[in-house]
Design an enzyme around this catalytic site. Structure first.
Site, PDB file in Angstrom:
ATOM      1  N   SER A   1       0.813  -1.218   0.000  1.00 48.51           N
ATOM      2  CA  SER A   1       0.000   0.000   0.000  1.00 48.51           C
ATOM      3  C   SER A   1       0.848   1.270   0.000  1.00 48.51           C
ATOM      4  O   SER A   1       0.342   2.353  -0.327  1.00 48.51           O
ATOM      5  CB  SER A   1      -0.940   0.009   1.212  1.00 48.51           C
TER       6      SER A   1
ATOM      7  N   ASP B   1      -3.537   6.135  11.717  1.00 50.87           N
ATOM      8  CA  ASP B   1      -2.655   5.654  10.658  1.00 50.87           C
ATOM      9  C   ASP B   1      -1.384   6.501  10.623  1.00 50.87           C
ATOM     10  O   ASP B   1      -1.379   7.618  10.115  1.00 50.87           O
ATOM     11  CB  ASP B   1      -3.374   5.712   9.313  1.00 50.87           C
TER      12      ASP B   1
ATOM     13  N   HIS C   1       0.800   5.248   6.404  1.00 48.55           N
ATOM     14  CA  HIS C   1       0.576   5.813   5.073  1.00 48.55           C
ATOM     15  C   HIS C   1       0.718   7.332   5.109  1.00 48.55           C
ATOM     16  O   HIS C   1       0.989   7.911   6.163  1.00 48.55           O
ATOM     17  CB  HIS C   1      -0.801   5.392   4.556  1.00 48.55           C
TER      18      HIS C   1
END
Length: 350
Positions: free
Chosen positions: A103, A326, A329
């Site tokens: 990702s 998060d 990311h």
């Protein structure tokens, strides 16, 4: 456009590219530098990029601050060319570019598609996904940017109702052949355990285990990938990049801040040139493996500069909303746009 006008336009474009190369300089390390405030950034607005995945669209998810978008990477010994999407599309007319990885590779692929679309919004684009390959193409230029999700690079095979991670097998490599540019990444999935782990056993040569040291397994998989590159890549036709390990910011002790815990609430980068926590060990493993590859592979060495951007993660403004945090990311627009500026600068040089 007549022949003379076309030749003149091409000549001026080539002069511009050469000037950009001179601006970088052969002795300049574009990965050594610091972040500086620049009000002309970001390079695009998220509202003009309607296909950003929810987990990266921090402004749309309610992030109240915007300052994290206004920082530019400044190398110590030269100037990094500002990303020019029109130049990119002209230079790579008729070319196919593929990102292969997890990702974080998706994060960079999404950044590149936004950079190109917002630079040429009047040009039609086609966005589609077929099985595991997502493709974003510009028919006017014949440029296609693909993303293939393959978090380990090596194979996971179903055998007798069990999923086996095969460190010496890379059958999916057949999909990577024939591209003009390949950008690989892997690391973060190697740390997953329990229900999030997508395999049941790991196989190294003829030995199958329930588990093993993850860094050792990662190194063995990278060596398998390196052998694939040596056997299958023609450097005259394909440029190969490997994205350095993208850092997370889950422990504020790494950046020597006793008042914080994670990236949550961080709104300002580290403005020095060095990260207090030092280089992560998987990045050192990656560098050693890349030195063993006989074919030319460019390390997109984004680790150190990204470590300085504790402010750039979605934190509570990603896919999970305020229940999530998060710190892995990156928001878009944001840090991956700089990764693509570095990618473009290296492609110009080569």
């Amino acid at each position: 456009m007549g022949p003379f006008a076309f030749a003149t336009s091409l000549f001026l474009f080539l002069i511009e590219i050469c000037q950009q190369v001179d601006g970088i300089g052969s002795k300049c390390d574009i990965y050594k530098g610091k972040w500086v405030f620049d009000a002309s950034y970001p390079l695009y607005n998220s509202s003009n990029c309607p296909f950003i995945h929810q987990e990266f669209n921090c402004q749309n998810n309610g992030r109240p601050d915007r300052l994290y978008q206004n920082f530019r990477w400044q190398p110590t010994s030269c100037n990094l060319p500002r990303f020019n999407g029109k130049d990119f599309l002209r230079k790579f007319r008729g070319k196919r570019i593929m990102f292969v990885g997890d990702s974080l590779g998706l994060n960079q692929w999404q950044s590149l598609t936004c950079l190109l679309h917002t630079a040429s919004p009047q040009d039609p684009y086609i966005s589609q996904r077929v099985v595991a390959i997502s493709t974003f193409s510009f028919p006017t230029y014949g440029v296609s940017i693909m993303f293939l999700r393959n978090a380990f690079l090596v194979d996971i095979v179903n055998e007798k109702d069990r999923r086996v991670l095969k460190l010496n097998s890379i059958g999916n490599g057949r999909i990577w052949k024939g591209y003009d540019v390949l950008i690989f990444d892997t690391w973060h999935w190697w740390l997953l355990t329990g229900r999030k782990q997508p395999w049941d056993y790991v196989q190294d040569n003829n030995i199958t285990r329930k588990d093993m040291n993850r860094t050792v397994a990662y190194k063995k998989a990278l060596r398998t990938w390196a052998r694939w590159v040596n056997l299958n890549v023609d450097p005259a036709k394909t440029k190969v990049f490997f994205q350095g390990v993208s850092p997370d910011h889950v422990d504020s002790r790494d950046w020597a801040d006793p008042t914080a815990k994670t990236c949550r609430g961080e709104t300002w980068p580290i403005l020095s040139t060095e990260y207090p926590g030092g280089s992560p060990s998987p990045q050192d493993v990656l560098k050693r493996v890349l030195r063993s590859v006989s074919k030319k592979v460019h390390l997109l060495d984004i680790t150190g500069l990204s470590q300085l951007r504790k402010d750039g993660h979605p934190s509570a403004f990603g896919y999970g909303g305020h229940r999530g945090n998060d710190c892995t990311h990156w928001c878009l627009p944001g840090v991956p746009d700089t990764w693509n500026e570095l990618l473009f600068a290296t492609l110009i040089q080569t």
